[in-house]
Design an enzyme around this catalytic site. Structure first.
Site, mmCIF file in Angstrom:
data_model
loop_
_atom_site.group_PDB
_atom_site.id
_atom_site.type_symbol
_atom_site.label_atom_id
_atom_site.label_comp_id
_atom_site.label_asym_id
_atom_site.label_seq_id
_atom_site.Cartn_x
_atom_site.Cartn_y
_atom_site.Cartn_z
ATOM 1 N N GLU A 102 13.350 -22.513 -14.316
ATOM 2 C CA GLU A 102 14.380 -21.952 -15.198
ATOM 3 C C GLU A 102 13.893 -20.675 -15.890
ATOM 4 O O GLU A 102 14.686 -19.785 -16.181
ATOM 5 C CB GLU A 102 14.843 -23.033 -16.196
ATOM 6 C CG GLU A 102 15.698 -24.079 -15.464
ATOM 7 C CD GLU A 102 15.939 -25.353 -16.245
ATOM 8 O OE1 GLU A 102 14.956 -25.925 -16.748
ATOM 9 O OE2 GLU A 102 17.101 -25.776 -16.351
ATOM 10 N N GLU A 128 14.585 -32.499 -11.449
ATOM 11 C CA GLU A 128 14.927 -33.302 -12.633
ATOM 12 C C GLU A 128 15.519 -34.664 -12.310
ATOM 13 O O GLU A 128 15.311 -35.618 -13.056
ATOM 14 C CB GLU A 128 15.883 -32.514 -13.541
ATOM 15 C CG GLU A 128 15.196 -31.526 -14.462
ATOM 16 C CD GLU A 128 14.848 -30.203 -13.796
ATOM 17 O OE1 GLU A 128 14.961 -30.105 -12.552
ATOM 18 O OE2 GLU A 128 14.470 -29.267 -14.516
HETATM 19 N N1 CAA Z 1 4.626 -32.648 -18.194
HETATM 20 C C1 CAA Z 1 3.531 -33.281 -18.699
HETATM 21 N N2 CAA Z 1 2.435 -33.563 -17.960
HETATM 22 C C2 CAA Z 1 2.447 -33.164 -16.676
HETATM 23 C C3 CAA Z 1 3.536 -32.508 -16.097
HETATM 24 C C4 CAA Z 1 4.661 -32.239 -16.913
HETATM 25 N N3 CAA Z 1 5.729 -31.581 -16.447
HETATM 26 N N4 CAA Z 1 3.255 -32.266 -14.805
HETATM 27 C C5 CAA Z 1 2.021 -32.734 -14.593
HETATM 28 N N5 CAA Z 1 1.534 -33.288 -15.711
HETATM 29 C C6 CAA Z 1 0.205 -33.872 -15.910
HETATM 30 C C7 CAA Z 1 0.047 -35.188 -15.156
HETATM 31 O O1 CAA Z 1 0.464 -36.279 -15.939
HETATM 32 C C8 CAA Z 1 -1.460 -35.201 -14.899
HETATM 33 O O2 CAA Z 1 -2.079 -35.644 -16.080
HETATM 34 P P1 CAA Z 1 -3.403 -36.547 -16.026
HETATM 35 O O3 CAA Z 1 -4.393 -35.729 -15.256
HETATM 36 O O4 CAA Z 1 -3.729 -36.784 -17.447
HETATM 37 O O5 CAA Z 1 -3.002 -37.815 -15.292
HETATM 38 C C9 CAA Z 1 -1.818 -33.729 -14.726
HETATM 39 O O6 CAA Z 1 -0.734 -32.988 -15.326
HETATM 40 C C10 CAA Z 1 -1.949 -33.280 -13.275
HETATM 41 O O7 CAA Z 1 -0.760 -33.646 -12.587
HETATM 42 P P2 CAA Z 1 -0.811 -34.266 -11.117
HETATM 43 O O8 CAA Z 1 -1.884 -35.290 -11.043
HETATM 44 O O9 CAA Z 1 0.572 -34.676 -10.772
HETATM 45 O O10 CAA Z 1 -1.262 -32.987 -10.277
HETATM 46 P P3 CAA Z 1 -0.852 -32.543 -8.808
HETATM 47 O O11 CAA Z 1 -1.598 -31.320 -8.533
HETATM 48 O O12 CAA Z 1 -0.926 -33.700 -7.891
HETATM 49 O O13 CAA Z 1 0.717 -32.147 -8.896
HETATM 50 C C11 CAA Z 1 2.660 -31.082 -9.807
HETATM 51 C C12 CAA Z 1 1.126 -31.065 -9.670
HETATM 52 C C13 CAA Z 1 3.322 -30.842 -8.440
HETATM 53 C C14 CAA Z 1 3.052 -29.985 -10.752
HETATM 54 C C15 CAA Z 1 3.100 -32.472 -10.336
HETATM 55 O O14 CAA Z 1 2.334 -32.785 -11.475
HETATM 56 C C16 CAA Z 1 4.546 -32.568 -10.736
HETATM 57 O O15 CAA Z 1 5.406 -32.739 -9.883
HETATM 58 N N6 CAA Z 1 4.848 -32.474 -12.054
HETATM 59 C C17 CAA Z 1 6.163 -32.688 -12.594
HETATM 60 C C18 CAA Z 1 7.090 -31.561 -12.277
HETATM 61 C C19 CAA Z 1 8.455 -31.808 -12.843
HETATM 62 O O16 CAA Z 1 9.058 -32.838 -12.623
HETATM 63 N N7 CAA Z 1 8.968 -30.827 -13.593
HETATM 64 C C20 CAA Z 1 10.237 -30.927 -14.178
HETATM 65 C C21 CAA Z 1 10.089 -31.409 -15.576
HETATM 66 S S1 CAA Z 1 11.651 -31.711 -16.321
HETATM 67 C C22 CAA Z 1 12.183 -30.204 -16.842
HETATM 68 O O17 CAA Z 1 11.540 -29.211 -16.665
HETATM 69 C C23 CAA Z 1 13.510 -30.259 -17.529
HETATM 70 C C24 CAA Z 1 14.044 -28.974 -17.981
HETATM 71 O O18 CAA Z 1 15.099 -28.591 -17.544
HETATM 72 C C25 CAA Z 1 13.392 -28.182 -19.016
#
Ligand code: CAA
Length: 702
Positions: A105, A125
């Site tokens: 976004e 999401e």
């Molecule tokens: N918020 C908080 N913590 C997050 C996070 C997030 N969005 N994304 C990742 N983390 C944290 C994980 O919990 C993890 O923490 P720990 O090491 O303490 O367990 C750390 O970051 C590393 O994450 P991964 O182990 O998942 O790392 P990866 O390299 O395997 O994957 C990634 C990276 C693809 C970014 C994956 O973490 C992911 O898919 N994250 C979520 C993405 C997501 O869903 N974003 C949308 C959020 S909702 C939103 O944005 C709504 C809006 O409209 C504003």
């Protein structure tokens, strides 16, 4: 202190860098930093363009998911993104890694986007039970065609940069350093005299076909995303994008978003997001314990499981040696692996060269000595203690010191298997689920003598092959199958009481299970459970109704899909068809055995199956077989088709209320077979205290 958002200058180009490891989540301090930066930049007249980029491995992975439970502290997303979009000089988002959710976004609110060729863009999401709430539903269909926007959001799958470029989302691709690429692009804009290009001012692309498209998607979603609110909310927000002016559309998006964030669906999915990451953290295990490297793998057994596990490693680029007792078994196994890959090629998900490369990584052999340099060997032969012991003794003789030895047993005592080796500390349970190359779950079973670094290696190798590894201790059935036992027992007993297989499976499927348990048995083979029960006969209750339907089907050779009939009949396309003969046979048998014909309704079927499962889950926690309630939830959602939007059985139990569940179990104790309805001590204790599994887990500091 390191600033999470900083400004640097490259001549007349300002570079705003977000630095919030590990994934640059858009937490409150990031939003505050962006606000500060854009407020400051708008007062400066030495700047011609602005580049926004992320430091480290990625652009911005979205909102900070932790913040959803506590509420979004100011500044809000709209305020920050509004400042970016309002900027009087052009803003370029320079994206590498992933631009997800709020990160995407930011990119949409910027005036231009450049992307590293390996970057990916997504609005995932719905996987969190919410919708893009920072303008994503309003801005994306102004930049790419509505149909593609709907698809991206409904699928939750990020798209590669090349596709984003093709659709018009990305203005230029960058091969080297992304920030340098962003600066170069910004310079070109300045040279061309190009000003801001605000997404909000563009028209929705393909709005003329929106009514038909969105109506069709509503029908699709009602079928494929049953019981869920967020996909419908998403379509409502897109409808608003098409029919309302931008500012009102944003308001509509916010209103929908605010309803979804605190709802059970979103709480359940957030719970799983963190639970799936928590499984890697083992209480009491020091961070200094390092995994042993796994660069060469051996598999014993070229059958369905062994072949599937071999594919997992070949897919990860790890060479695999498969050992079996006969050349014919090896040939069959290799042919099946090739056939599976060929199916992926035919579907377009794998290239022919990749198939050949993966096949080259797999070496079949009859000779155990070929495993001499393996780092990890996984035994995957059928469930027979004597056979497994024989194999482990052979492995002990040939494996190098320090090699990890895994067993794919789903029921047997791993301590007993490990005891035949001179190195029980190197032995660990690695319980894969069929088809092993597809199913996400890996149950990692820590035997009494498993060394800490072997446990860590098991967790690491799960990650290596893109599985979710969950640790359990040794007991019959570990976490998953032990809880499955009472769940299926109740399902089968309902048949003796006059319910039909369709009613039982229908009740479970309408609750959200991917497949009713009777249909699962037909798929896996009705003989599987029957044979393990025969082996454990002396341990089972003295109850002629216990799994009686299963036994009757086995006695008749009606073993499920493979024989064309089981709980159901199957046509040539393996479609299940109700079988009145089975229904009548089981009703009659119920009568013969003196089972009360109570014809349980939908709610009772669901409660009996699920509460029996939850009760067993509470016992697993009490016995320390499962480390956390959330681990059980991960096992069930990733390996047993439990609906993710209900958060897993233990989270679901908390949403129903443990008091309610305990009372119902006590009622079943009065009205059904009392021996199966003793509340687990932990469940009873928490119910009495008005507590929950979540509070109990948190209270233990896990
Ligand atoms: N918020 C908080 N913590 C997050 C996070 C997030 N969005 N994304 C990742 N983390 C944290 C994980 O919990 C993890 O923490 P720990 O090491 O303490 O367990 C750390 O970051 C590393 O994450 P991964 O182990 O998942 O790392 P990866 O390299 O395997 O994957 C990634 C990276 C693809 C970014 C994956 O973490 C992911 O898919 N994250 C979520 C993405 C997501 O869903 N974003 C949308 C959020 S909702 C939103 O944005 C709504 C809006 O409209 C504003």
């Amino acid at each position: 202190m390191v600033e999470v958002v900083s400004i640097s200058m490259s001549n007349e180009i300002a570079v705003v860098t977000i630095d919030n490891p590990p994934v640059n989540a858009m937490a409150q301090d990031v939003r505050a930093g962006l606000k500060r930066a854009f407020v400051e930049l708008r007062t400066r007249n030495d700047i011609k363009a602005i580049v926004i980029g992320g430091k480290g491995r990625t652009f911005v992975a979205g909102a900070d998911i932790k913040e959803f439970d506590s509420g979004i502290a100011p500044p809000g997303y709209h305020e920050v993104l509004g400042l970016i979009e309002d900027s009087a000089c052009p803003v370029v988002a320079a994206v590498h890694g992933t631009a997800l959710g709020g990160g995407m976004e930011i990119a949409l609110a910027s005036h231009y986007r450049v992307a590293h060729e390996a970057a990916r863009f997504g609005l995932p999401e719905l996987t969190l039970g919410i919708i893009p709430g920072a303008g994503g539903t309003q801005r994306l269909p102004r930049l790419i065609p509505l149909e593609a926007a709907v698809e991206l959001m409904l699928s939750s799958k990020p798209m590669p940069a090349a596709k984003a470029r093709e659709l018009g989302l990305v203005d230029a691709m960058v091969t080297g350093d992304i920030i340098e690429g962003g600066i170069a692009f910004a310079r070109e804009l300045v040279a061309r005299g190009a000003g801001p290009r605000r997404t909000r001012d563009l028209a929705v692309r393909g709005a003329e076909n929106a009514a038909v498209l969105l109506a069709a998607k509503r029908v699709q979603v009602a079928k494929t995303m049953r019981n869920r609110q967020s996909p419908l909310g998403l379509l409502d927000a897109l409808q608003a994008a098409v029919t309302l002016p931008f500012a009102q559309g944003l308001k509509a998006e916010s209103a929908i978003s605010e309803k979804l964030v605190p709802a059970t669906e979103a709480r359940a999915l957030r719970h799983l997001f963190f639970a799936e990451r928590e499984v890697r953290k083992i209480p009491g295990l020091s961070a200094d314990v390092k995994p042993r490297p796994v660069t060469r793998v051996g598999i014993i057994g070229a059958g369905t499981m062994g072949g599937g596990i071999s594919m997992c490693y070949a897919n990860a680029g790890v060479p695999v040696t498969i050992v079996d007792a006969t050349q014919a078994a090896l040939d069959r196994g290799m042919a099946t692996i090739r056939k599976n890959y060929e199916r992926s090629v035919a579907r377009g998900s794998l290239k022919q060269e990749q198939l050949e490369h993966r096949m080259q990584l797999v070496t079949p052999t009859l000779d155990y000595a070929a495993l001499g340099n393996a780092d990890l060997v996984i035994e995957a032969v059928f469930e027979n203690m004597a056979l497994k012991k024989d194999i482990f003794a052979k492995l002990d003789a040939v494996l190098r010191k320090g090699a990890v030895i895994g067993t794919n047993t789903s029921t047997l005592d791993i301590d007993e298997i490990a005891a035949v080796t001179t190195r029980p500390e190197d032995v660990v349970g690695l319980h894969f689920f069929s088809p092993a190359n597809v199913m996400q779950l890996l149950e990692i079973v820590q035997a009494k003598r498993t060394a800490p670094d072997v446990l860590v290696t098991a967790l690491e190798t799960a990650k290596q092959i893109k599985k979710i590894g969950v640790v359990a201790k040794v007991c019959y059935g570990f976490i998953g199958n032990r809880m499955m036992d009472p769940y299926a027992r109740e399902a089968e007993h309902c048949l003796l009481e006059g319910a039909t297989p369709e009613q039982v499976d229908g009740a479970l499927e309408r609750f959200g299970m991917a497949m009713g348990i009777l249909a699962v048995f037909d798929l896996a083979g009705v003989d599987i459970g029957y044979l393990t029960r025969l082996e454990r006969k002396h341990l089972l209750p003295d109850d002629p109704t216990f799994y009686r339907p299963d036994t009757m089907l086995n006695e008749r050779g009606w073993l499920g899909q493979k024989t064309g009939r089981g709980f159901y009949r199957y046509d040539s396309a393996r479609k299940r068809i109700p079988d009145p003969e089975v229904v009548e046979m089981l009703w009659k048998e119920g009568k013969r055995l003196g089972v009360e014909r109570r014809q349980p309704g939908e709610k009772e079927i669901q409660e009996r199956c699920l509460y029996a499962m939850i009760n067993e889950g509470a016992r697993l926690l009490d016995e320390g077989i499962a480390l956390r309630a959330s681990d059980i939830d991960v096992v069930y959602t990733s390996g047993y088709g439990f609906p993710r939007y209900r958060g897993g059985p233990m989270f679901y139990a908390d949403t129903v209320g443990l008091k309610t569940i305990c009372e119902r179990i006590l009622e079943f104790r009065r009205t059904l077979d009392a021996r199966y309805w003793e509340p687990a001590p932990l469940l009873e204790k928490l119910a009495l205290a008005g507590s929950s599994f979540a509070a109990w887990s948190a209270g233990r500091g896990d």
